[in-house]
Design a protein around this motif. Structure first.
Motif, mmCIF file in Angstrom:
data_model
loop_
_atom_site.group_PDB
_atom_site.id
_atom_site.type_symbol
_atom_site.label_atom_id
_atom_site.label_comp_id
_atom_site.label_asym_id
_atom_site.label_seq_id
_atom_site.Cartn_x
_atom_site.Cartn_y
_atom_site.Cartn_z
ATOM 1 N N GLY A 259 0.836 -1.329 -0.204
ATOM 2 C CA GLY A 259 -0.053 -0.161 0.097
ATOM 3 C C GLY A 259 0.741 1.409 -0.071
ATOM 4 N N THR A 260 2.104 1.068 0.485
ATOM 5 C CA THR A 260 2.901 2.396 0.507
ATOM 6 C C THR A 260 3.304 2.892 -1.111
ATOM 7 N N ASP A 261 3.420 4.219 -1.203
ATOM 8 C CA ASP A 261 3.906 4.762 -2.480
ATOM 9 C C ASP A 261 5.137 5.436 -2.582
ATOM 10 N N ARG A 262 5.896 4.970 -1.335
ATOM 11 C CA ARG A 262 7.445 5.517 -1.575
ATOM 12 C C ARG A 262 8.191 4.550 -0.869
ATOM 13 N N ILE A 263 9.503 4.321 -1.402
ATOM 14 C CA ILE A 263 10.388 3.316 -0.765
ATOM 15 C C ILE A 263 11.920 4.319 -0.497
ATOM 16 N N ILE A 264 12.613 3.464 0.196
ATOM 17 C CA ILE A 264 13.957 3.983 0.582
ATOM 18 C C ILE A 264 15.048 3.121 0.056
ATOM 19 N N VAL A 265 15.922 3.532 -0.888
ATOM 20 C CA VAL A 265 16.874 2.741 -1.601
ATOM 21 C C VAL A 265 18.449 3.021 -1.066
ATOM 22 N N GLY A 266 19.010 1.935 -1.168
ATOM 23 C CA GLY A 266 20.440 2.068 -0.605
ATOM 24 C C GLY A 266 21.478 2.302 -1.762
ATOM 25 N N PRO A 267 22.659 2.619 -1.477
ATOM 26 C CA PRO A 267 23.609 2.920 -2.723
ATOM 27 C C PRO A 267 23.386 2.190 -4.047
ATOM 28 N N SER A 268 23.494 2.823 -5.090
ATOM 29 C CA SER A 268 22.982 2.266 -6.424
ATOM 30 C C SER A 268 24.177 2.481 -7.382
ATOM 31 N N THR A 269 24.332 1.804 -8.520
ATOM 32 C CA THR A 269 25.092 1.996 -9.626
ATOM 33 C C THR A 269 24.735 2.864 -10.576
#
Length: 280
Positions: free
Chosen positions: A129-139
């Motif tokens: 149901g959430t419409d936002r996420i937290i992501v870690g380091p990316s390429t």
């Protein structure tokens, strides 16, 4: 003394003998030069042929890899695809073939899929149901994901609406048109995030562009507009023909040598280039 002088006279070369030696040496040296030139010409021909075959191999490997990945993450109908992929005109499905203006003109091949694979992962668990996420380091720069669909957990598509670089928060919608539509499923920390891309293969036949001969180009398109990003896949590729039958895509690449070969005339094109084709 007379006997010694006679022996010395007999040991000397006559003018005729010297001339014979000079003529024979000239013939031998001339033959050696001709042989050397022929060997050099053969080595150049082999080097150009090997380079052309290597370019064809590289081009076919890159195309084959992307064809196999086409559609990954976007198991959608063409109508649904048109709603998700809006930043590239003419994209009508996971595979789009645009025929050349004539039979002698190269075709173009556009593919849609998650070609980059995982570029980031969830740094925090995401609830259904959430419409936002937290992501870690990316390429990759996650700010470039705005407007682009992403594949979450290899299950759900979501269009990124905004990115907060401070805490690497992505706000998105799992509906291609409506906003604030949240996730259908919950995902744990470490869930992969994969961007959806559109890539197009085409032949660049502009003789004045680097490397001043035709080459196979791979174009990708930024969502935010501006210039398209083009990479040279392989030089010396002068033709690219594509056909599609059901789920099978067949590509034929024609390459040519770097330089024309002295004394050779192509029976079809009337120039001095050697050519070869490969089927993908």
């Amino acid at each position: 003394m007379v006997s010694i002088f006679k022996q010395q006279n007999r040991a000397a070369f006559t003018t005729t003998e010297i001339m014979i030696v000079v003529v024979l040496s000239t013939i031998v040296l001339g033959g050696a030069v001709i042989v050397s030139q022929n060997v050099s010409r053969l080595l150049r021909r082999q080097a150009q042929w090997s380079e052309m075959q290597e370019n064809l191999r590289i081009a076919s490997d890159v195309i084959a890899a992307d064809i196999r990945m086409a559609g990954y993450g976007v198991a959608l109908s063409d109508a649904e695809m048109a709603q998700w992929v809006t930043w590239v005109n003419g994209t009508t499905g996971r595979v789009t073939v645009a025929q050349g203006a004539s039979l002698d003109d190269p075709d173009t091949l556009s593919l849609v899929g998650a070609f980059k694979g995982e570029v980031a992962a969830l740094a925090q668990a995401a609830a259904a149901g959430t419409d936002r996420i937290i992501v870690g380091p990316s390429t990759m720069d996650v700010s470039g994901l705005v407007g682009r669909p992403i594949l979450i957990g290899r299950l759900e598509l979501a269009r990124v609406l905004s990115v907060n670089m401070g805490d690497r928060r992505l706000v998105f919608s799992t509906d291609p048109v409506a906003t604030s539509v949240g996730l259908k499923y919950a995902y744990p920390v470490g869930t992969p995030i994969e961007p959806i891309d559109v890539v197009t293969f085409r032949c660049n036949t502009n003789a004045v562009s680097f490397p001043r001969r035709p080459y196979l180009a791979k174009d990708s398109y930024p969502v935010t507009g501006g210039w398209e990003i083009q990479k040279m896949v392989a030089a010396g590729i002068e033709d690219f023909q594509v056909s599609q039958s059901s789920n099978t895509v067949t590509a034929v690449l024609r390459g040519r040598t770097r330089n024309p070969e002295l004394g050779y005339v192509d029976p079809v094109y009337g120039d001095g280039y050697r050519r070869s084709t490969v089927v993908v």
